[in-house]
Design an enzyme around this catalytic site. Sequence first.
Site, PDB file in Angstrom:
ATOM      1  N   SER A 136       0.869  -1.402  -0.035  1.00 23.28           N
ATOM      2  CA  SER A 136      -0.142   0.177  -0.039  1.00 23.28           C
ATOM      3  C   SER A 136       0.832   1.309  -0.045  1.00 23.28           C
ATOM      4  CB  SER A 136      -0.754   0.013   1.218  1.00 23.28           C
ATOM      5  OG  SER A 136      -1.463   1.097   1.362  1.00 23.28           O
ATOM      6  N   TYR A 151      -2.811  -0.205  10.676  1.00 23.39           N
ATOM      7  CA  TYR A 151      -2.746  -0.637   9.078  1.00 23.39           C
ATOM      8  C   TYR A 151      -1.723  -0.428   8.370  1.00 23.39           C
ATOM      9  CZ  TYR A 151      -4.201  -0.949   4.045  1.00 23.39           C
ATOM     10  OH  TYR A 151      -4.166  -0.974   2.798  1.00 23.39           O
ATOM     11  N   LYS A 185       1.387  -2.969   7.095  1.00 18.68           N
ATOM     12  CA  LYS A 185       1.644  -2.813   5.493  1.00 18.68           C
ATOM     13  C   LYS A 185       3.128  -2.657   5.581  1.00 18.68           C
ATOM     14  CE  LYS A 185      -2.071  -3.733   3.183  1.00 18.68           C
ATOM     15  NZ  LYS A 185      -2.310  -4.975   2.420  1.00 18.68           N
TER      16      LYS A 185
END
Length: 303
Positions: free
Chosen positions: A150, A163, A167
């Site tokens: 991402s 998150y 990632k």
Amino acid sequence: MTRTGSALRAGRTAPLHGRTVVVTGAARGVGAALVRELSRRGARPALLGHEGAELEAVAASLPTPALAHEADITDDAALERAAAVVRERLGPPYAVVANAGVAEGGPFAGSDPADWRRVVDVNLTGSAATARTFLPDLFGTKGYYLQVASLASLAAAPMMSAYCASKAGAESFAHSLRAEVAHRGVDVGIGYLNWIDTAMIRDADRYPVMRELRAHLPRPARRTLTPEQAAARLATAVEQRSAAVYLPRWLRLAQAARAALPPAVLWVTRRELGRLEAEAPLRHTGLLGEGGAADRRAARPRP
């Protein structure tokens, strides 16, 4: 042309023809779009994830043989069972795409520890478990592993600590794995995706602070792309066994400038978060989107 010549020509023009490709998180969003694109290019997709009925519906719509199998990628035993079914039904995988992911947002100080851990478990530990399970197959097929990462791997954002950490960890894991398995003939790639129009992103936009923070990104960085656009780029990465794929392409520039990104993020959010917090309390989102809800329902009980 001889049958051998036809096969060689087909291999050059359709490198995925007849090959088994495993995709996790394939019930919806980027994962579902990706298996459709892979099937269109001749692959035999194996769809793994929660939501068995949705997986079956996607698999049934594909033009090539496919398999849908419900499994929690954080459950090692469930992954081993899934791998056995894939080998029996479709043959050993040529490629594996670790796409499954969940997200939650909100201030870290008051975050739900279980939700925070679950994001890391799925996005990082689950990706590693997926790789561990299927590496014996990839060694045999001299195959390819693609880790879906991402923009959050390159530039950490506030209110998304789990998150971003997961990632960034998944990116580092893929770099480490690449160096470890290259001599075995296995290639490892990383897919860097910006905002994709999925249920996860639409759910996040219901929360004013998440919506406002994205609105203050530079115009190219806040543009939302479709799952089909992401699928086309990721499928080409699988065909070409790419080391990295960026969507949109300008994210390659963010890769080059990543050391300058944290100060830039801090400069913007120091002002904007204070303003937003003064207007209303900053709320936690819980696991986002329909995929997050499915993961919450299906996750094994945690102590």
